[in-house]
Design a protein around this motif. Structure first.
Motif, PDB file in Angstrom:
ATOM      1  N   ASN A   1     -30.910   9.888  31.159  1.00 45.71           N
ATOM      2  CA  ASN A   1     -30.261  10.512  32.303  1.00 45.71           C
ATOM      3  C   ASN A   1     -31.226  10.582  33.479  1.00 45.71           C
ATOM      4  O   ASN A   1     -32.354  10.084  33.416  1.00 45.71           O
ATOM      5  CB  ASN A   1     -29.715  11.896  31.929  1.00 45.71           C
ATOM      6  CG  ASN A   1     -30.810  12.857  31.469  1.00 45.71           C
ATOM      7  OD1 ASN A   1     -32.000  12.598  31.641  1.00 45.71           O
ATOM      8  ND2 ASN A   1     -30.414  13.966  30.862  1.00 45.71           N
ATOM      9  N   ALA A   2     -30.781  11.205  34.562  1.00 46.16           N
ATOM     10  CA  ALA A   2     -31.586  11.272  35.778  1.00 46.16           C
ATOM     11  C   ALA A   2     -32.890  12.035  35.553  1.00 46.16           C
ATOM     12  O   ALA A   2     -33.922  11.721  36.167  1.00 46.16           O
ATOM     13  CB  ALA A   2     -30.777  11.936  36.893  1.00 46.16           C
TER      14      ALA A   2
ATOM     15  N   VAL B   1     -35.539   9.707  34.198  1.00 46.41           N
ATOM     16  CA  VAL B   1     -36.076   8.854  35.256  1.00 46.41           C
ATOM     17  C   VAL B   1     -37.053   9.647  36.119  1.00 46.41           C
ATOM     18  O   VAL B   1     -38.164   9.192  36.423  1.00 46.41           O
ATOM     19  CB  VAL B   1     -34.938   8.285  36.132  1.00 46.41           C
ATOM     20  CG1 VAL B   1     -35.507   7.491  37.309  1.00 46.41           C
ATOM     21  CG2 VAL B   1     -34.015   7.390  35.304  1.00 46.41           C
ATOM     22  N   SER B   2     -36.659  10.855  36.509  1.00 45.80           N
ATOM     23  CA  SER B   2     -37.513  11.708  37.329  1.00 45.80           C
ATOM     24  C   SER B   2     -38.823  12.036  36.616  1.00 45.80           C
ATOM     25  O   SER B   2     -39.899  12.050  37.230  1.00 45.80           O
ATOM     26  CB  SER B   2     -36.760  12.996  37.675  1.00 45.80           C
ATOM     27  OG  SER B   2     -37.575  13.879  38.414  1.00 45.80           O
ATOM     28  N   PHE B   3     -38.731  12.305  35.323  1.00 42.47           N
ATOM     29  CA  PHE B   3     -39.924  12.623  34.530  1.00 42.47           C
ATOM     30  C   PHE B   3     -40.916  11.457  34.551  1.00 42.47           C
ATOM     31  O   PHE B   3     -42.104  11.644  34.831  1.00 42.47           O
ATOM     32  CB  PHE B   3     -39.503  12.932  33.093  1.00 42.47           C
ATOM     33  CG  PHE B   3     -40.639  13.013  32.107  1.00 42.47           C
ATOM     34  CD1 PHE B   3     -41.533  14.076  32.138  1.00 42.47           C
ATOM     35  CD2 PHE B   3     -40.818  12.031  31.140  1.00 42.47           C
ATOM     36  CE1 PHE B   3     -42.589  14.170  31.222  1.00 42.47           C
ATOM     37  CE2 PHE B   3     -41.858  12.107  30.227  1.00 42.47           C
ATOM     38  CZ  PHE B   3     -42.745  13.170  30.272  1.00 42.47           C
ATOM     39  N   ALA B   4     -40.439  10.255  34.280  1.00 44.14           N
ATOM     40  CA  ALA B   4     -41.316   9.092  34.243  1.00 44.14           C
ATOM     41  C   ALA B   4     -41.891   8.788  35.626  1.00 44.14           C
ATOM     42  O   ALA B   4     -43.090   8.531  35.772  1.00 44.14           O
ATOM     43  CB  ALA B   4     -40.566   7.884  33.698  1.00 44.14           C
ATOM     44  N   GLN B   5     -41.039   8.847  36.655  1.00 39.53           N
ATOM     45  CA  GLN B   5     -41.500   8.537  38.010  1.00 39.53           C
ATOM     46  C   GLN B   5     -42.479   9.575  38.535  1.00 39.53           C
ATOM     47  O   GLN B   5     -43.343   9.256  39.353  1.00 39.53           O
ATOM     48  CB  GLN B   5     -40.299   8.420  38.953  1.00 39.53           C
ATOM     49  CG  GLN B   5     -39.462   7.169  38.726  1.00 39.53           C
ATOM     50  CD  GLN B   5     -38.271   7.069  39.655  1.00 39.53           C
ATOM     51  OE1 GLN B   5     -37.755   8.080  40.120  1.00 39.53           O
ATOM     52  NE2 GLN B   5     -37.824   5.848  39.923  1.00 39.53           N
ATOM     53  N   GLY B   6     -42.366  10.812  38.077  1.00 39.36           N
ATOM     54  CA  GLY B   6     -43.295  11.846  38.492  1.00 39.36           C
ATOM     55  C   GLY B   6     -44.570  11.867  37.670  1.00 39.36           C
ATOM     56  O   GLY B   6     -45.669  12.049  38.195  1.00 39.36           O
ATOM     57  N   MET B   7     -44.436  11.643  36.364  1.00 40.03           N
ATOM     58  CA  MET B   7     -45.591  11.755  35.482  1.00 40.03           C
ATOM     59  C   MET B   7     -46.546  10.574  35.618  1.00 40.03           C
ATOM     60  O   MET B   7     -47.751  10.718  35.382  1.00 40.03           O
ATOM     61  CB  MET B   7     -45.135  11.900  34.025  1.00 40.03           C
ATOM     62  CG  MET B   7     -46.223  12.385  33.078  1.00 40.03           C
ATOM     63  SD  MET B   7     -46.890  14.031  33.495  1.00 40.03           S
ATOM     64  CE  MET B   7     -45.573  15.084  32.854  1.00 40.03           C
ATOM     65  N   ILE B   8     -46.048   9.411  36.014  1.00 39.70           N
ATOM     66  CA  ILE B   8     -46.937   8.253  36.171  1.00 39.70           C
ATOM     67  C   ILE B   8     -48.012   8.513  37.229  1.00 39.70           C
ATOM     68  O   ILE B   8     -49.216   8.389  36.943  1.00 39.70           O
ATOM     69  CB  ILE B   8     -46.130   6.977  36.474  1.00 39.70           C
ATOM     70  CG1 ILE B   8     -45.404   6.494  35.210  1.00 39.70           C
ATOM     71  CG2 ILE B   8     -47.043   5.858  36.991  1.00 39.70           C
ATOM     72  CD1 ILE B   8     -44.429   5.350  35.446  1.00 39.70           C
ATOM     73  N   PRO B   9     -47.650   8.878  38.476  1.00 40.93           N
ATOM     74  CA  PRO B   9     -48.716   9.175  39.447  1.00 40.93           C
ATOM     75  C   PRO B   9     -49.527  10.406  39.074  1.00 40.93           C
ATOM     76  O   PRO B   9     -50.717  10.487  39.384  1.00 40.93           O
ATOM     77  CB  PRO B   9     -47.956   9.376  40.766  1.00 40.93           C
ATOM     78  CG  PRO B   9     -46.550   9.661  40.379  1.00 40.93           C
ATOM     79  CD  PRO B   9     -46.316   8.906  39.112  1.00 40.93           C
TER      80      PRO B   9
ATOM     81  N   ALA C   1     -37.050  -1.177  32.239  1.00 43.14           N
ATOM     82  CA  ALA C   1     -35.870  -1.431  31.407  1.00 43.14           C
ATOM     83  C   ALA C   1     -34.626  -0.772  31.991  1.00 43.14           C
ATOM     84  O   ALA C   1     -33.512  -1.278  31.818  1.00 43.14           O
ATOM     85  CB  ALA C   1     -36.113  -0.925  29.985  1.00 43.14           C
ATOM     86  N   TRP C   2     -34.820   0.344  32.673  1.00 38.57           N
ATOM     87  CA  TRP C   2     -33.687   1.059  33.280  1.00 38.57           C
ATOM     88  C   TRP C   2     -33.376   0.560  34.684  1.00 38.57           C
ATOM     89  O   TRP C   2     -32.510   1.106  35.364  1.00 38.57           O
ATOM     90  CB  TRP C   2     -33.996   2.562  33.353  1.00 38.57           C
ATOM     91  CG  TRP C   2     -34.200   3.218  32.027  1.00 38.57           C
ATOM     92  CD1 TRP C   2     -33.701   2.832  30.818  1.00 38.57           C
ATOM     93  CD2 TRP C   2     -34.964   4.420  31.759  1.00 38.57           C
ATOM     94  NE1 TRP C   2     -34.104   3.693  29.821  1.00 38.57           N
ATOM     95  CE2 TRP C   2     -34.873   4.684  30.368  1.00 38.57           C
ATOM     96  CE3 TRP C   2     -35.701   5.287  32.566  1.00 38.57           C
ATOM     97  CZ2 TRP C   2     -35.505   5.771  29.766  1.00 38.57           C
ATOM     98  CZ3 TRP C   2     -36.335   6.374  31.966  1.00 38.57           C
ATOM     99  CH2 TRP C   2     -36.232   6.615  30.590  1.00 38.57           C
ATOM    100  N   ASN C   3     -34.125  -0.460  35.140  1.00 39.03           N
ATOM    101  CA  ASN C   3     -33.973  -0.979  36.505  1.00 39.03           C
ATOM    102  C   ASN C   3     -34.224   0.097  37.556  1.00 39.03           C
ATOM    103  O   ASN C   3     -33.547   0.167  38.584  1.00 39.03           O
ATOM    104  CB  ASN C   3     -32.578  -1.598  36.704  1.00 39.03           C
ATOM    105  CG  ASN C   3     -32.372  -2.852  35.865  1.00 39.03           C
ATOM    106  OD1 ASN C   3     -33.267  -3.688  35.772  1.00 39.03           O
ATOM    107  ND2 ASN C   3     -31.205  -2.969  35.256  1.00 39.03           N
TER     108      ASN C   3
ATOM    109  N   GLY D   1     -34.700  10.120  23.857  1.00 39.26           N
ATOM    110  CA  GLY D   1     -35.532  10.629  22.768  1.00 39.26           C
ATOM    111  C   GLY D   1     -37.021  10.381  22.929  1.00 39.26           C
ATOM    112  O   GLY D   1     -37.828  11.320  22.806  1.00 39.26           O
ATOM    113  N   PRO D   2     -37.458   9.133  23.172  1.00 39.17           N
ATOM    114  CA  PRO D   2     -38.892   8.886  23.327  1.00 39.17           C
ATOM    115  C   PRO D   2     -39.511   9.657  24.484  1.00 39.17           C
ATOM    116  O   PRO D   2     -40.676  10.053  24.418  1.00 39.17           O
ATOM    117  CB  PRO D   2     -38.953   7.367  23.562  1.00 39.17           C
ATOM    118  CG  PRO D   2     -37.741   6.831  22.860  1.00 39.17           C
ATOM    119  CD  PRO D   2     -36.687   7.874  23.080  1.00 39.17           C
ATOM    120  N   ALA D   3     -38.748   9.881  25.543  1.00 41.05           N
ATOM    121  CA  ALA D   3     -39.278  10.632  26.689  1.00 41.05           C
ATOM    122  C   ALA D   3     -39.447  12.103  26.356  1.00 41.05           C
ATOM    123  O   ALA D   3     -40.468  12.718  26.694  1.00 41.05           O
ATOM    124  CB  ALA D   3     -38.353  10.460  27.900  1.00 41.05           C
TER     125      ALA D   3
END
Length: 223
Positions: A58-59, A62-70, A115-117, A196-198
Motif C-alpha cells: 500500500n501507500a 512505498v512511503s516507508f521505503a522512499q523515506g527510509m532509503i535517504p 518492482a512497484w514502479n 510483509g517483508p517491509a
C-alpha cells in the motif's frame, strides 16, 4: 508401385512430425517449469523484485521505503566518518555494525520500489535524497515531522570536521536522534504497512536501533 511410395512417404512424414512434437515439448520445459507451470529443479531463484511485484503493498509501504532509503544513507555517511575520526574503539565498532546492517537494507528497499514502479530516491548525498522526495518537511529534524531524525547540512559539516573525543560525543548524540527518527518511521510502517517483508524489516529496525540507542546513551554516560 507409386501408391506404395506415397504411403511410405506419408508414414515417414508422420513419424517426423511426432518426433518434432516430442522435441518441442521437451524444449518447452527447459525454462525450468513443469507442465503444471511450477518451477522445476533447474529454475533460477525468484528475485526480490519479482516477489515484491507479486506481493500486496500500500501507500504506506512505498512511503516507508522512499523515506527510509535517504535516512539510511545519511546514517552510513555518519558511520563511515567514524573509521578515521573516532577515538573510541566502541564507537568505531558501533559505526561498523550500523553500516553492515543498513547498507543491505537500502538495496532491498530499492528493489521493492523498482518492482512497484515507484521512484527510488536519488543518491549522491542524504540531503539531496530528501529534497528529491515530494511532501518532505526538511525544516526540523527533531520535531517528528517529515524526515524525523535527519541532520541538516551544517550538522553534517560539523561532524565531518570533528575528531577524537569531540567526534565521539557528537557522533553518538546525533546518531541517537537519528535512530529515534528511524524507530518512529518504522513504527508507523509496522502499524499501517501491508507488505510483509517491509513490516518485517520495520520490526527489525525498531528492535535493533532501540537497542543501539540504549548502547549509545551508556557510552554518553546517560545509561
Amino acid at each position: 508401385m507409386r501408391n506404395t511410395r506415397t504411403r511410405t512417404r506419408r508414414a515417414a512424414l508422420a513419424a517426423t512430425a511426432v518426433t518434432a512434437a516430442l522435441v518441442l515439448a521437451a524444449c518447452g520445459n527447459d525454462d525450468g517449469t513443469t507442465g503444471s507451470g511450477h518451477q522445476g529443479h533447474g529454475s533460477t531463484p525468484t528475485s526480490s523484485s519479482a516477489t515484491a511485484a507479486s506481493g500486496a503493498h500500500n501507500a504506506q509501504d512505498v512511503s516507508f521505503a522512499q523515506g527510509m532509503i535517504p535516512h539510511h544513507r545519511q546514517a552510513l555517511e555518519m558511520a563511515r566518518l567514524a573509521a578515521d575520526r573516532a577515538s573510541s574503539a566502541k564507537v568505531k565498532d558501533l559505526a561498523a555494525r550500523i553500516e553492515k546492517a543498513q547498507d543491505p537494507e537500502i538495496s532491498t528497499m530499492s528493489g521493492w520500489l523498482k518492482a512497484w514502479n515507484e521512484k527510488v530516491p536519488a543518491s549522491g548525498g542524504s540531503m539531496n535524497s530528501m529534497d528529491s522526495m515530494p511532501g518532505m518537511d526538511h525544516s526540523a529534524h527533531s520535531t517528528g515531522s517529515g524526515m524525523s531524525g535527519m541532520m541538516d547540512d551544517e550538522e553534517m559539516k560539523k561532524l565531518a570536521k570533528a575528531s577524537g573525543n569531540g567526534f565521539d560525543t557528537m557522533f553518538l548524540t546525533m546518531m541517537v536522534e537519528h535512530h529515534r527518527g528511524a524507530v518512529e518511521m518504522a513504527t508507523a510502517e509496522k502499524t499501517k504497512g501491508r507488505y510483509g517483508p517491509a513490516t518485517a524489516m520495520a520490526d527489525d529496525i525498531v528492535t535493533g536501533q532501540t537497542a543501539e540507542i540504549t548502547e549509545m546513551n551508556k557510552l554518553l554516560g546517560k545509561g
